[in-house]
Write a protein that holds these residues in place. Structure first.
Motif, PDB file in Angstrom:
ATOM      1  N   ASN A  10       0.794  -1.106  -0.048  1.00 25.28           N
ATOM      2  CA  ASN A  10      -0.137   0.014   0.194  1.00 25.28           C
ATOM      3  C   ASN A  10       0.925   1.148   0.012  1.00 25.28           C
ATOM      4  O   ASN A  10       0.294   2.330   0.141  1.00 25.28           O
ATOM      5  CB  ASN A  10      -0.979   0.004   1.064  1.00 25.28           C
ATOM      6  CG  ASN A  10      -2.085  -0.929   0.933  1.00 25.28           C
ATOM      7  OD1 ASN A  10      -2.527  -1.085  -0.229  1.00 25.28           O
ATOM      8  ND2 ASN A  10      -2.405  -1.796   1.920  1.00 25.28           N
ATOM      9  N   ILE A  11       2.099   0.959  -0.267  1.00 23.24           N
ATOM     10  CA  ILE A  11       3.125   2.116  -0.394  1.00 23.24           C
ATOM     11  C   ILE A  11       2.470   3.206  -1.137  1.00 23.24           C
ATOM     12  O   ILE A  11       2.645   4.575  -1.131  1.00 23.24           O
ATOM     13  CB  ILE A  11       4.345   1.724  -0.353  1.00 23.24           C
ATOM     14  CG1 ILE A  11       5.208   1.048   0.862  1.00 23.24           C
ATOM     15  CG2 ILE A  11       5.508   2.839  -0.662  1.00 23.24           C
ATOM     16  CD1 ILE A  11       6.553   0.596   0.571  1.00 23.24           C
ATOM     17  N   TYR A  12       2.036   2.627  -2.297  1.00 24.35           N
ATOM     18  CA  TYR A  12       1.729   3.605  -3.481  1.00 24.35           C
ATOM     19  C   TYR A  12       0.666   4.537  -3.238  1.00 24.35           C
ATOM     20  O   TYR A  12       0.710   5.676  -3.869  1.00 24.35           O
ATOM     21  CB  TYR A  12       1.480   2.584  -4.626  1.00 24.35           C
ATOM     22  CG  TYR A  12      -0.088   2.207  -4.527  1.00 24.35           C
ATOM     23  CD1 TYR A  12      -1.193   2.908  -5.081  1.00 24.35           C
ATOM     24  CD2 TYR A  12      -0.470   1.005  -3.908  1.00 24.35           C
ATOM     25  CE1 TYR A  12      -2.410   2.295  -5.013  1.00 24.35           C
ATOM     26  CE2 TYR A  12      -1.848   0.551  -3.788  1.00 24.35           C
ATOM     27  CZ  TYR A  12      -2.809   1.386  -4.414  1.00 24.35           C
ATOM     28  OH  TYR A  12      -4.038   1.064  -3.966  1.00 24.35           O
ATOM     29  N   LYS A  13       0.050   4.371  -1.899  1.00 22.52           N
ATOM     30  CA  LYS A  13      -1.220   5.368  -1.712  1.00 22.52           C
ATOM     31  C   LYS A  13      -0.580   6.609  -1.199  1.00 22.52           C
ATOM     32  O   LYS A  13      -1.352   7.595  -1.266  1.00 22.52           O
ATOM     33  CB  LYS A  13      -2.090   4.854  -0.597  1.00 22.52           C
ATOM     34  CG  LYS A  13      -2.987   3.751  -1.298  1.00 22.52           C
ATOM     35  CD  LYS A  13      -3.971   3.181  -0.231  1.00 22.52           C
ATOM     36  CE  LYS A  13      -4.543   1.931  -0.827  1.00 22.52           C
ATOM     37  NZ  LYS A  13      -5.289   1.010   0.096  1.00 22.52           N
ATOM     38  N   ILE A  14       0.590   6.561  -0.436  1.00 22.42           N
ATOM     39  CA  ILE A  14       1.146   7.791   0.187  1.00 22.42           C
ATOM     40  C   ILE A  14       2.323   8.475  -0.581  1.00 22.42           C
ATOM     41  O   ILE A  14       2.905   9.700  -0.148  1.00 22.42           O
ATOM     42  CB  ILE A  14       1.536   7.619   1.614  1.00 22.42           C
ATOM     43  CG1 ILE A  14       2.609   6.536   1.665  1.00 22.42           C
ATOM     44  CG2 ILE A  14       0.198   7.076   2.221  1.00 22.42           C
ATOM     45  CD1 ILE A  14       3.305   6.722   3.026  1.00 22.42           C
ATOM     46  N   ILE A  15       2.975   7.768  -1.553  1.00 25.72           N
ATOM     47  CA  ILE A  15       4.047   8.255  -2.212  1.00 25.72           C
ATOM     48  C   ILE A  15       3.721   8.777  -3.665  1.00 25.72           C
ATOM     49  O   ILE A  15       2.860   8.434  -4.301  1.00 25.72           O
ATOM     50  CB  ILE A  15       5.296   7.337  -2.140  1.00 25.72           C
ATOM     51  CG1 ILE A  15       4.900   6.101  -3.111  1.00 25.72           C
ATOM     52  CG2 ILE A  15       5.824   6.960  -0.839  1.00 25.72           C
ATOM     53  CD1 ILE A  15       5.868   5.901  -3.896  1.00 25.72           C
ATOM     54  N   GLY A  16       4.631   9.771  -4.133  1.00 18.34           N
ATOM     55  CA  GLY A  16       4.678  10.215  -5.374  1.00 18.34           C
ATOM     56  C   GLY A  16       6.016   9.991  -6.009  1.00 18.34           C
ATOM     57  O   GLY A  16       7.193  10.383  -5.033  1.00 18.34           O
TER      58      GLY A  16
END
Ligand SMILES: Nc1ncnc2c1ncn2[C@@H]1O[C@H](COP(=O)(O)OP(=O)(O)O)[C@@H](O)[C@H]1O
Ligand SMILES: [Mg+2]
Lengths: 214, 220, 244
Positions: A75-81
């Protein structure tokens, strides 16, 4: 707003038997920023990809903490750009379609106006209906910023942030960096002396080439 | 689930824009059926041969078409952006959905062409055939999708695909051949009950396993 | 310690060779070193001492390869992958041997080398799976990815084995013990009447059989350990060369 932390401890990466780095550790707690530097091939891009959760590690670990709970690596993708030279968007779709698609796949609600606004911020509003394959490399770099910001990330990972950008583009990136630096978490991988000021701290990957394993 | 749908949607519209892949796949079906037509000629073959040939064509069509979803992401380098916008489970489901639609489309064409071109291929028990067709397509799509995810990471993608997929798909293909034979001679579904049971459990087991292992395959 | 295993393997294999080949097959065995005659099998019955252990080890080797593959996924320790691949490499050798001993025997008993009976088909599929496993490995040049993906493939392929072991023999006509047969007079499918299944293996044959199974299993573990150590040594050597 929840507290967000990035904890990296003893991170190690090797491709086959070639060690890229070993023993990389640092902790960032919002608001914070770090600059990653080092020679060509020292592993800056590799580290950024690992922190983005798309590349496996060879040892040690890292994780994001949101509030008190550890974020699942899926779920890292949810908070990183992420903005990186390795990022390639869908060039059979237009600028607008790409962003529209990303918001749909992410499951976030974005009106067309909001997407137009984002395109305007990166200076691509006029070209919103052109296929990405017709874009110059600088325009593609701007698109990467749009795609990295569409979900309002808390953590921004930038690999060679200003490559291919003109002065106007650099100004945009500078503003963005200042915002993340003072309000969120920012990780910048760069070789430009002038970019070093972006980090509260600097880590030089050339110093992490010693194999601790044997 | 909705997120998976949008990944499917992305692949679908991208496929519509670069239609060459689908056209090539349809031509592949036509060519392989023509080969069989020439081989059999006007002779009357047994049920065994007809049923076997049909699912062989299906297998090779799947092998030439179903790896694209993953291979094209990998070759164009867009797998990075995909990992940055979606959960692995949704990525798998989206790709699975795409392959499912594709295999249903292709296999329907194959079945229709087969029924019209081969006078000896007559289905007497349609319920049995259609049920097997549906369950079989799900199984083929599942295994083909997960194997495609594996070979997308390898150096020689095209030749490796059937090599890896054949042992995994064999149970489905064999069951489909058995049921098709039985449907051709007009046996009732209860006669091939155990074959249906195998098909169903295959679908469930493979789909569950694929969802469990996909993120290990997907991450670079 | 290592040499104990080596000597045991050597002694056992020699013993098995002598005990399985030397004893004559007679109609009514009087001595403990005579094997009873099985109608239709005669001297060919002795292949069981070699065929079954090789087939058994083909399966064991696969299971070991898969288990160490799973262990790699958990630990990320490349040595687990080496254990896995050395087991698979032996597995493919035993798979060839099982196929070879089986088809030679089939030629002289059932009339031709290959019949596509369910057991023959399963071993053939296993050979294909082993082949696919190594084809996949050779197409991946990143060690970590190679270990990871081949482990996953071995798991996926394993999931289909219940089908080949339990289901196919019940659906198809076969010649091995326990399979369906066609009644030669009526042409109907019927349950097995294979002499081997009806025949309770004689006491002394059973001893040799299990002795052989043990000997071959120990042989496998010895070879496995050996090839794993070779791989590990090669790996360390290459690493050192790269670092200097
Ligand atoms: N996919 C890969 N396979 C093998 N080696 C790689 C791969 N990606 C990067 N490397 C190696 O890892 C090292 C670090 O690369 P990279 O992170 O791109 O360096 P930087 O961004 O600091 O210039 C280099 O030696 C490079 O050759
Ligand atoms: Mg770089």
């Amino acid at each position: 707003m929840n507290n967000v932390r990035l904890i990296v401890s003893n991170l190690r990466k090797a491709f086959n038997r070639r060690l890229v780095f070993d023993g990389v550790s640092f902790t960032l707690e919002k608001p914070a920023s770090i600059v990653i530097t080092g020679r060509n091939g020292s592993g800056k891009s590799t580290l950024i990809k690992i922190l983005a959760g798309v590349l496996s590690t060879s040892g040690g670990n890292f994780f994001y903490e949101v509030g008190e709970s550890k974020l699942d690596s899926e779920n890292i993708y949810k908070i990183i750009g992420l903005v990186s030279p390795y990022l390639i968007l869908y060039d059979e779709f237009t600028a607008f379609e790409n962003l529209h698609l990303f918001s749909k796949i992410r499951g976030i609600k974005k009106s067309n106006e909001e997407i137009f606004d984002l395109l305007d911020q990166v200076g691509l509003y006029e070209r919103r209906n052109d296929l990405l394959r017709t874009f110059s490399s600088g325009m593609k770099q701007r698109m990467k910023y749009a795609s990295a910001l569409i979900h309002n990330p808390t953590v921004l990972l930038l690999d060679e942030p200003t490559s291919n950008l003109d002065d106007e583009g650099k100004k945009f990136v500078n503003k963005l960096i200042q915002d993340f630096k003072s309000n969120k978490i920012l990780v910048v991988a760069t070789n430009e002396q002038s970019d070093f000021q972006f980090g509260d701290s600097i880590i030089n990957l050339d110093a992490y080439k010693i194999n601790s394993k044997r | 689930m909705k997120k998976a749908y949008y990944i499917f949607h992305k692949d679908f519209s991208s496929e519509l824009r670069m239609r060459f892949a689908l056209n090539a796949l349809i031509m592949f079906v036509v060519v392989s059926l023509s080969t069989i037509l020439f081989a059999i000629g006007s002779e009357k073959a047994t049920e065994n041969v007809y049923a076997g040939m049909m699912w062989v064509v299906v297998f090779f069509s799947a092998m030439s078409g179903l790896s694209r979803t993953f291979v094209s992401e990998e070759e164009r380098g867009t797998n990075l952006i995909l990992s940055l916008i979606a959960h692995p489970v949704n990525i798998f489901l989206g790709k699975f959905l795409f392959n499912l639609v594709l295999i249903f489309f292709i296999n329907t064409i194959i079945a229709i062409l087969y029924l019209t071109l081969f006078s000896g291929f007559v289905i007497q028990n349609w319920y049995s055939f259609i049920l097997a067709f549906v369950l079989g397509n799900i199984g083929i799509a599942t295994s083909s999708t997960i194997i495609a995810a594996i070979i997308a990471k390898a150096n020689v993608k095209g030749t490796l695909y059937p090599v890896l997929a054949f042992p995994i798909l064999l149970p489905v293909i064999l069951m489909l051949i058995e049921i098709t034979k039985s449907a051709m001679v007009g046996e009732s579904i209860s006669e091939v009950q155990s074959e249906f049971f195998v098909l169903l459990s295959y679908d469930v087991v493979m789909l569950t396993a694929s969802l469990m292992v996909f993120d290990i395959i997907w991450k670079d | 310690m290592k040499s104990i295993l080596r000597i045991t393997v050597f002694v056992l294999i020699t013993l098995v060779l002598i005990l399985s080949i030397v004893p004559p097959i007679v109609e009514t065995p009087k001595n403990f070193f005579e094997f009873p005659l099985i109608p239709g099998l005669e001297d060919k019955a002795k292949i069981i001492f070699f065929h079954v252990p090789t087939a058994w080890l083909t399966v064991i080797a696969y299971l070991i390869a898969m288990l160490y593959g799973i262990r790699f996924l958990k630990t990320k320790d490349i040595y687990n992958d080496m254990k896995s691949v050395s087991s698979a490499a032996l597995g493919i050798v035993f798979c060839f041997l099982a196929t070879l001993t089986g088809s030679v025997w089939a030629k002289f008993t059932w009339g031709s080398f290959w019949h596509w009976d369910p057991r023959e088909t399963s071993i053939f599929i296993l050979l294909l799976i082993y082949g696919a496993y190594f084809a996949l490995r050779s197409a991946l040049d990143n060690e970590e990815k190679r270990a990871r993906l081949s482990a996953i493939y071995s798991i996926l392929a394993f999931l289909t084995t219940p089908f080949f072991i339990f289901i196919m023999p019940r659906l198809m006509i076969g010649l091995h013990p326990g399979a369906l047969e066609i009644d030669p007079t009526t042409g109907q499918v019927k349950a097995s009447s294979n002499p081997v299944i009806k025949f309770e293996m004689a006491e002394n044959m059973r001893v040799v059989f299990f002795l052989s199974l043990t000997a071959f299993t120990l042989l496998f573990f010895w070879l496995w350990n050996l090839s794993y150590r070779v791989l590990r040594l090669k790996y360390k050597l290459q690493t050192e060369m790269q670092e200097s």
